[in-house]
Write an enzyme that holds these catalytic residues in place. Sequence first.
Site, PDB file in Angstrom:
ATOM      1  N   LYS A  43      -5.780   3.053   1.059  1.00 37.29           N
ATOM      2  CA  LYS A  43      -6.637   1.940   1.493  1.00 37.29           C
ATOM      3  C   LYS A  43      -6.222   1.486   2.896  1.00 37.29           C
ATOM      4  CE  LYS A  43      -3.592  -1.229  -0.999  1.00 37.29           C
ATOM      5  NZ  LYS A  43      -3.459  -2.056  -2.202  1.00 37.29           N
ATOM      6  N   TYR A 272       5.884 -16.235  28.427  1.00 32.68           N
ATOM      7  CA  TYR A 272       5.179 -17.465  28.069  1.00 32.68           C
ATOM      8  C   TYR A 272       6.123 -18.449  27.382  1.00 32.68           C
ATOM      9  CZ  TYR A 272       0.667 -15.266  28.981  1.00 32.68           C
ATOM     10  OH  TYR A 272      -0.412 -14.656  29.578  1.00 32.68           O
TER      11      TYR A 272
HETATM   12  C1  LIG Z   1      -2.328  -1.372  -2.872  1.00 34.10           C
HETATM   13  C2  LIG Z   1      -2.303  -1.028  -4.291  1.00 34.10           C
HETATM   14  C3  LIG Z   1      -1.349  -0.141  -4.786  1.00 34.10           C
HETATM   15  C4  LIG Z   1      -0.244   0.430  -3.939  1.00 34.10           C
HETATM   16  O1  LIG Z   1       0.730  -0.543  -3.714  1.00 34.10           O
HETATM   17  P1  LIG Z   1       2.073  -0.231  -2.902  1.00 34.10           P
HETATM   18  O2  LIG Z   1       2.877  -1.443  -3.073  1.00 34.10           O
HETATM   19  O3  LIG Z   1       1.659  -0.009  -1.489  1.00 34.10           O
HETATM   20  O4  LIG Z   1       2.649   0.983  -3.524  1.00 34.10           O
HETATM   21  C5  LIG Z   1      -1.422   0.203  -6.118  1.00 34.10           C
HETATM   22  N1  LIG Z   1      -2.379  -0.313  -6.916  1.00 34.10           N
HETATM   23  C6  LIG Z   1      -3.307  -1.182  -6.472  1.00 34.10           C
HETATM   24  C7  LIG Z   1      -4.319  -1.717  -7.406  1.00 34.10           C
HETATM   25  C8  LIG Z   1      -3.296  -1.567  -5.148  1.00 34.10           C
HETATM   26  O5  LIG Z   1      -4.204  -2.451  -4.704  1.00 34.10           O
END
Ligand SMILES: *Cc1c(COP(=O)(O)O)cnc(C)c1O
Length: 377
Positions: A43, A272
């Site tokens: 994702k 800054y």
């Molecule tokens: C993002 C996600 C994962 C993976 O999580 P990590 O901590 O990056 O391993 C697994 N399951 C679901 C439902 C997620 O949204």
Amino acid sequence: MPRPIVAYISKSALQHNLQVVRDHLSRASPSPDTAPQVWAVIKANAYGHGIERAVDGLHEADGLAMLDMDEALRCRMAGWRKPILMLEGFFDESDLALCMDHGLTVVVHDPDQIRMLQSLRLPSDSPPLKIFLKLNSGMNRLGFDPEHFQQAHTMLRSMAQDGKIGDIGTMTHFACADEHGGMDAPLAVFRGATSAMDGPVSVSNSAAILASPALMPSQPGRVSWVRPGICLYGGSPFADQEAADFGLLPAMTLSSRIIGVQSLSPGQSVGYGYRFTADRPMRIGVVACGYADGFPRHAPNGTPVSVAGCRTRLIGRVSMDMLTVDLSDLPQAGVGSPVVLWGKEGPSVDEVARASGTIGYELLCAIAQRVRVLNSE
Ligand SMILES: *Cc1c(COP(=O)(O)O)cnc(C)c1O
């Protein structure tokens, strides 16, 4: 010449990290054929690494998991024929049609999705839709409560009898897999709610896999799928453990160069807000990397940075396009010297994140579009 900032993505690190996951899983499994299958979570543009690069680097995964339809279609375009899991399922009927057309497996977590499935009219030759029904085991984000889970499952099963739906898997997500004992209660809830069901099972994110691969439910005849994300990219899911402790390698190296040098006298300040003031004569390097590239603006003085292979520190406030580092102890460094913000031969993304009050996940996902992305080998 483009600005010298580049995010290098290592295919071999992705492959290696997937193998680390497999090794963890097989150590905890009685025989190789009972080791869980792996949904590689890609994702958010593969945690900033790019969908196509992740499809390539993680081609040995058993499936890919993501949220966006367009990312799923890009995976199919890139030649991915194995399963794809849509972690938030479908958002409307048109998504559902796309899921059917492209053979995507969908998470069902809400009664509205069941209603959409019920009203779906399918051509008789459509292959059945594969589903994972999501249980809310305590996180109170997505999923059916234990009281409503059975009923949702029964409704899906009746659609399965009509041939609309194929396999019905069960899944949940942990809120505290990174804490000792954090999975005990939700796992008990999950086991209680699903023990009489068949079909595949999916519970574990990176933290659950690395902390305790043995917890993967391995009921006879039920295929178990784990869902690693961050660890595949070489990030740690734990606040107090480095990814390197698990043998993981950074898949992204954010690198740039020194583009300017300044000399400060005691009492002079930099950047800054004059957030940093020299208390002795200092050499300062200006790096072509700022918050518009995805480097955290709230990184404090002292955040680790590597220049010409040596570790030094950020000083002064990160600006949109530049940040400043201490070169006082690095007389060999100057304009053109290579800089690693995080990744191979630099600080880990988790070290930079920790200094900045966030987690490596956020930094990887926030890599900006304007940063060039290249393969590192
Ligand atoms: C993002 C996600 C994962 C993976 O999580 P990590 O901590 O990056 O391993 C697994 N399951 C679901 C439902 C997620 O949204």
